[in-house]
Write a protein that holds these residues in place. Structure first.
Motif, PDB file in Angstrom:
ATOM      1  N   ALA A 192      39.586  99.753  18.411  1.00  0.00           N
ATOM      2  CA  ALA A 192      40.671 100.828  18.432  1.00  0.00           C
ATOM      3  C   ALA A 192      40.726 101.649  19.750  1.00  0.00           C
ATOM      4  N   LEU A 193      39.523 101.834  20.517  1.00  0.00           N
ATOM      5  CA  LEU A 193      39.365 102.643  21.452  1.00  0.00           C
ATOM      6  C   LEU A 193      40.044 101.592  22.533  1.00  0.00           C
ATOM      7  N   ARG A 194      39.862 100.595  22.585  1.00  0.00           N
ATOM      8  CA  ARG A 194      40.583  99.673  23.693  1.00  0.00           C
ATOM      9  C   ARG A 194      41.891  99.879  23.742  1.00  0.00           C
ATOM     10  N   GLU A 195      42.590  99.656  22.588  1.00  0.00           N
ATOM     11  CA  GLU A 195      44.021  99.909  22.098  1.00  0.00           C
ATOM     12  C   GLU A 195      44.564 101.157  22.690  1.00  0.00           C
ATOM     13  N   ASP A 235      25.785  98.589  20.789  1.00  0.00           N
ATOM     14  CA  ASP A 235      27.111  98.144  21.308  1.00  0.00           C
ATOM     15  C   ASP A 235      26.879  96.938  21.810  1.00  0.00           C
ATOM     16  N   GLU A 236      25.847  96.364  22.176  1.00  0.00           N
ATOM     17  CA  GLU A 236      25.914  94.976  22.579  1.00  0.00           C
ATOM     18  C   GLU A 236      26.171  93.888  21.536  1.00  0.00           C
ATOM     19  N   ALA A 237      25.575  94.353  20.262  1.00  0.00           N
ATOM     20  CA  ALA A 237      25.866  93.605  19.281  1.00  0.00           C
ATOM     21  C   ALA A 237      27.550  93.446  18.766  1.00  0.00           C
ATOM     22  N   ALA A 238      28.031  94.807  18.918  1.00  0.00           N
ATOM     23  CA  ALA A 238      29.379  94.905  18.679  1.00  0.00           C
ATOM     24  C   ALA A 238      30.275  94.169  19.456  1.00  0.00           C
ATOM     25  N   ARG A 239      29.758  94.182  20.774  1.00  0.00           N
ATOM     26  CA  ARG A 239      30.453  93.205  21.789  1.00  0.00           C
ATOM     27  C   ARG A 239      30.629  91.839  21.413  1.00  0.00           C
ATOM     28  N   ASP A 240      29.281  91.305  20.938  1.00  0.00           N
ATOM     29  CA  ASP A 240      29.244  89.958  20.764  1.00  0.00           C
ATOM     30  C   ASP A 240      30.606  89.689  19.342  1.00  0.00           C
ATOM     31  N   GLU A 241      30.393  90.692  18.539  1.00  0.00           N
ATOM     32  CA  GLU A 241      31.220  90.631  17.283  1.00  0.00           C
ATOM     33  C   GLU A 241      32.802  90.374  17.575  1.00  0.00           C
ATOM     34  N   LEU A 242      32.839  91.314  18.665  1.00  0.00           N
ATOM     35  CA  LEU A 242      34.409  91.274  19.139  1.00  0.00           C
ATOM     36  C   LEU A 242      34.700  89.786  19.546  1.00  0.00           C
ATOM     37  N   THR A 243      33.800  89.235  20.489  1.00  0.00           N
ATOM     38  CA  THR A 243      33.935  87.943  21.110  1.00  0.00           C
ATOM     39  C   THR A 243      34.151  86.974  20.055  1.00  0.00           C
ATOM     40  N   ARG A 244      33.401  86.989  19.046  1.00  0.00           N
ATOM     41  CA  ARG A 244      33.311  86.290  17.749  1.00  0.00           C
ATOM     42  C   ARG A 244      34.681  86.147  17.279  1.00  0.00           C
ATOM     43  N   ARG A 245      35.109  87.325  16.991  1.00  0.00           N
ATOM     44  CA  ARG A 245      36.332  87.652  16.277  1.00  0.00           C
ATOM     45  C   ARG A 245      37.443  86.671  17.264  1.00  0.00           C
ATOM     46  N   GLY A 286      35.333  83.137  20.834  1.00  0.00           N
ATOM     47  CA  GLY A 286      34.842  82.939  21.875  1.00  0.00           C
ATOM     48  C   GLY A 286      35.428  83.656  23.102  1.00  0.00           C
ATOM     49  N   TYR A 287      36.544  84.442  23.230  1.00  0.00           N
ATOM     50  CA  TYR A 287      37.046  84.573  24.428  1.00  0.00           C
ATOM     51  C   TYR A 287      36.370  86.084  24.915  1.00  0.00           C
ATOM     52  N   VAL A 288      36.092  86.003  26.192  1.00  0.00           N
ATOM     53  CA  VAL A 288      35.219  87.279  26.639  1.00  0.00           C
ATOM     54  C   VAL A 288      36.000  88.566  26.749  1.00  0.00           C
ATOM     55  N   GLN A 289      35.498  89.489  26.122  1.00  0.00           N
ATOM     56  CA  GLN A 289      36.138  90.693  26.311  1.00  0.00           C
ATOM     57  C   GLN A 289      35.829  91.373  27.578  1.00  0.00           C
ATOM     58  N   ALA A 290      36.704  91.144  28.629  1.00  0.00           N
ATOM     59  CA  ALA A 290      36.418  91.696  29.907  1.00  0.00           C
ATOM     60  C   ALA A 290      36.384  93.071  29.975  1.00  0.00           C
ATOM     61  N   ASP A 291      37.411  93.748  29.313  1.00  0.00           N
ATOM     62  CA  ASP A 291      37.216  95.163  29.347  1.00  0.00           C
ATOM     63  C   ASP A 291      36.193  96.025  28.756  1.00  0.00           C
ATOM     64  N   VAL A 292      35.585  95.154  27.398  1.00  0.00           N
ATOM     65  CA  VAL A 292      34.303  95.688  27.076  1.00  0.00           C
ATOM     66  C   VAL A 292      33.209  95.482  27.892  1.00  0.00           C
TER      67      VAL A 292
END
Length: 209
Positions: free
Chosen positions: A91-94, A107-117, A120-126
């Protein structure tokens, strides 16, 4: 605890049980009875063991059984927490508000969760946000132990980005975030080269000081 310590604790538990039995509102105290039963079990256990045997609660079968029962529930709670934080970061990204957000432990685990969702696309902004937060010691990164733990959970590109940002900030203290955007691109495409460049700049700084 040794046999003497357990025996003393058992006597205390028995005394408490006798006291509770005199009060109607405490007579059915399930917790108290369970505690007494556990001390009786330990007393019998050590009585049958060789002299000098010490009971370690960290390895005791009852404690371990309780931990085994609790572990799945704890894992579910942790997964829910990570998912909720990933939703928040999304939501903060948007809202383009990541830079105003203080990073938290996990937050490192949350970053991995976003990538999994994202399949596998890397969340460059995160990734860039995490690297900048690590470099600037923001949020939980203010604690050196937390920084070390976070670094152990982040990917090589993020770590290379953070290392390069740290050296560039020393080289040009007033540099704007936008001016250093190239560091993120370099770290994402050539993390090893970015790490080497950071090490070279650190060496140049040390030799020049």
């Amino acid at each position: 605890m040794d046999a003497v310590g357990v025996a003393a604790a058992l006597e205390d538990a028995r005394f408490d049980a006798r006291q509770d039995s005199r009060h109607e509102d405490l007579a059915d105290d399930v917790r108290g009875r369970a505690e007494l039963a556990e001390w009786e079990r330990l007393d019998q256990l050590l009585a049958a063991a060789p002299a000098g045997t010490v009971y370690d609660p960290d390895t005791g079968p009852v404690v371990q059984d309780e931990l085994a029962v609790e572990a799945p529930a704890a894992a579910v709670r942790e997964a829910q927490r990570i998912a909720a934080r990933a939703d928040e970061l999304q939501a903060l990204r948007e809202l383009h508000a990541l830079e105003q957000t203080e990073p938290r432990a996990g937050d490192e685990a949350a970053r991995d969760e976003l990538t999994r969702r994202a399949g596998g696309y890397v969340q460059a902004d995160v990734d860039a946000w995490l690297a900048r937060a690590l470099t600037a010691h923001r949020g939980h990164n203010r604690d050196p132990t937390a920084r070390e733990a976070a670094a152990g959970l982040l990917t090589p590109p993020v770590l290379a980005h953070a290392a390069l940002l740290a050296e560039l900030a020393r080289l040009v203290p007033g540099a704007d975030v936008d001016e250093l955007a190239f560091a993120a691109r370099l770290a994402a495409t050539e993390p090893e080269a970015a790490g080497d460049l950071a090490a070279f700049l650190a060496r140049a700084w040390a030799e020049g000081s």
